[in-house]
Motif scaffolding. Structure first.
Motif, short mmCIF file in Angstrom:
data_model
loop_
_atom_site.label_atom_id
_atom_site.label_comp_id
_atom_site.label_asym_id
_atom_site.label_seq_id
_atom_site.Cartn_x
_atom_site.Cartn_y
_atom_site.Cartn_z
N HIS A 145 -113.00 -43.62 19.50
CA HIS A 145 -112.08 -44.12 20.51
C HIS A 145 -111.65 -42.99 21.45
O HIS A 145 -111.44 -41.86 21.02
N SER A 146 -111.47 -43.30 22.73
CA SER A 146 -110.98 -42.33 23.71
C SER A 146 -109.46 -42.45 23.85
O SER A 146 -108.88 -43.51 23.62
N ILE A 147 -108.83 -41.34 24.25
CA ILE A 147 -107.37 -41.29 24.35
C ILE A 147 -106.96 -40.59 25.64
O ILE A 147 -107.56 -39.58 26.03
N VAL A 148 -105.94 -41.13 26.30
CA VAL A 148 -105.34 -40.51 27.50
C VAL A 148 -104.08 -39.76 27.09
O VAL A 148 -103.26 -40.28 26.31
N ILE A 149 -103.92 -38.54 27.59
CA ILE A 149 -102.67 -37.81 27.38
C ILE A 149 -102.14 -37.31 28.72
O ILE A 149 -102.89 -37.07 29.66
N PHE A 150 -100.81 -37.17 28.78
CA PHE A 150 -100.13 -36.63 29.95
C PHE A 150 -99.38 -35.37 29.51
O PHE A 150 -98.22 -35.43 29.09
N PRO A 151 -100.03 -34.20 29.57
CA PRO A 151 -99.46 -33.00 28.98
C PRO A 151 -98.26 -32.40 29.71
O PRO A 151 -97.68 -31.43 29.22
N GLU A 152 -97.91 -32.95 30.88
CA GLU A 152 -96.67 -32.48 31.51
C GLU A 152 -95.46 -32.89 30.68
O GLU A 152 -94.41 -32.25 30.72
N GLY A 153 -95.59 -34.02 29.96
CA GLY A 153 -94.50 -34.47 29.09
C GLY A 153 -93.47 -35.31 29.79
O GLY A 153 -92.67 -36.00 29.15
N THR A 154 -93.44 -35.28 31.12
CA THR A 154 -92.50 -36.09 31.89
C THR A 154 -93.11 -36.38 33.26
O THR A 154 -94.05 -35.71 33.69
N ARG A 155 -92.58 -37.40 33.94
CA ARG A 155 -93.12 -37.77 35.25
C ARG A 155 -92.69 -36.78 36.32
O ARG A 155 -91.53 -36.38 36.37
#
Length: 243
Positions: A145-155
């Motif tokens: 399975h593929s996964i998306v991450i947002f490493p900034e941690g906040t918008r």
């Protein structure tokens, strides 16, 4: 205001409408090939997200679909706003789950869909629980399975792209899968910049060339985090010069 009301009404009604399909997805045979299983599960969230983007009246331009590799990957994206996930679900031609804060598990129906999509819930206030969640994410990647991450941690809410935290990127290193950087621009113009009202915007999605596992293994994770951030920033600079 009309678009916001339409968005809320559609979101709630479609979630209720999705319940029979959700029940079917939960009953998919466990021996079904992962790619086929993920494709079936992804169909309804993708359709839901596509309609949401139409309701916003936004124009979305996607570049770099040719860089999407076969097999599981970690998509690493900058995080502009609340519409990042819908625009990715609508426009990225590869099924994925994503990392989410544990509080979302309280949301009815949405959390159930996230579970069948192989999303990972993290309690950042509980280090032991967070470590376990990361391990679960690694196992999902190893399973295909593929996964998306947002490493900034906040918008960023349309501001400068913040520093990328290295922790989430370890998923790719531990699972031995590529990192695919994705730049997102314009989603904050839909919502965050409009006093929480929904308005049309021009959104850009730029899929960058993957970073292969052997290159990830050779570097420190903080260095990888910086490299991925720079790749995303550079992709927008190149796009601006080209236009």
């Amino acid at each position: 205001m009309i678009r916001l009301i339409a968005f809320v009404v559609y979101m709630i009604s479609y979630l209720v409408y999705s319940l029979p399909t959700l029940a079917k997805m939960k009953k998919l045979h466990p021996e079904m090939p992962v790619a086929e299983r993920d494709r079936l599960i992804h169909q309804l969230p993708s359709k839901w997200s596509s309609t949401i983007m139409k309701i916003t009246g936004s124009k979305v331009e996607v570049k770099g679909q040719e860089f999407l590799p076969e097999g599981p990957v970690v998509f690493v994206c900058n995080h502009e706003g609340d519409f990042d996930i819908p625009v990715l679900l609508a426009c990225i031609d590869k099924p994925f789950g994503f990392i989410s804060k544990v509080e979302v598990k309280k949301a009815p129906i949405i959390s159930s869909w996230m579970e069948v999509m192989n999303c990972v819930f993290i309690d950042r206030k509980d280090r032991r629980s967070a470590v376990k969640s990361i391990r679960d994410g690694v196992e999902k990647l190893k399973s295909g399975h593929s996964i998306v991450i947002f490493p900034e941690g906040t918008r960023s809410k349309g501001g400068p792209i913040g520093d990328f935290k290295a922790g989430g990127l370890r998923l790719a290193k531990d699972a031995g899968v590529p990192i695919v950087p994705i730049g997102i621009k314009g989603t904050a113009d839909i919502f965050e910049k409009n006093n929480r009202l929904v308005r049309p915007a021009n959104v850009q999605i730029i899929i960058c060339q993957p970073i292969e596992p052997h290159l990830i293994r050779e570097k420190d994770m903080k260095e990888i985090a910086t490299d991925v951030r720079n790749i995303i920033i550079s992709s927008f600079i190149k796009e601006k010069k080209a236009s």
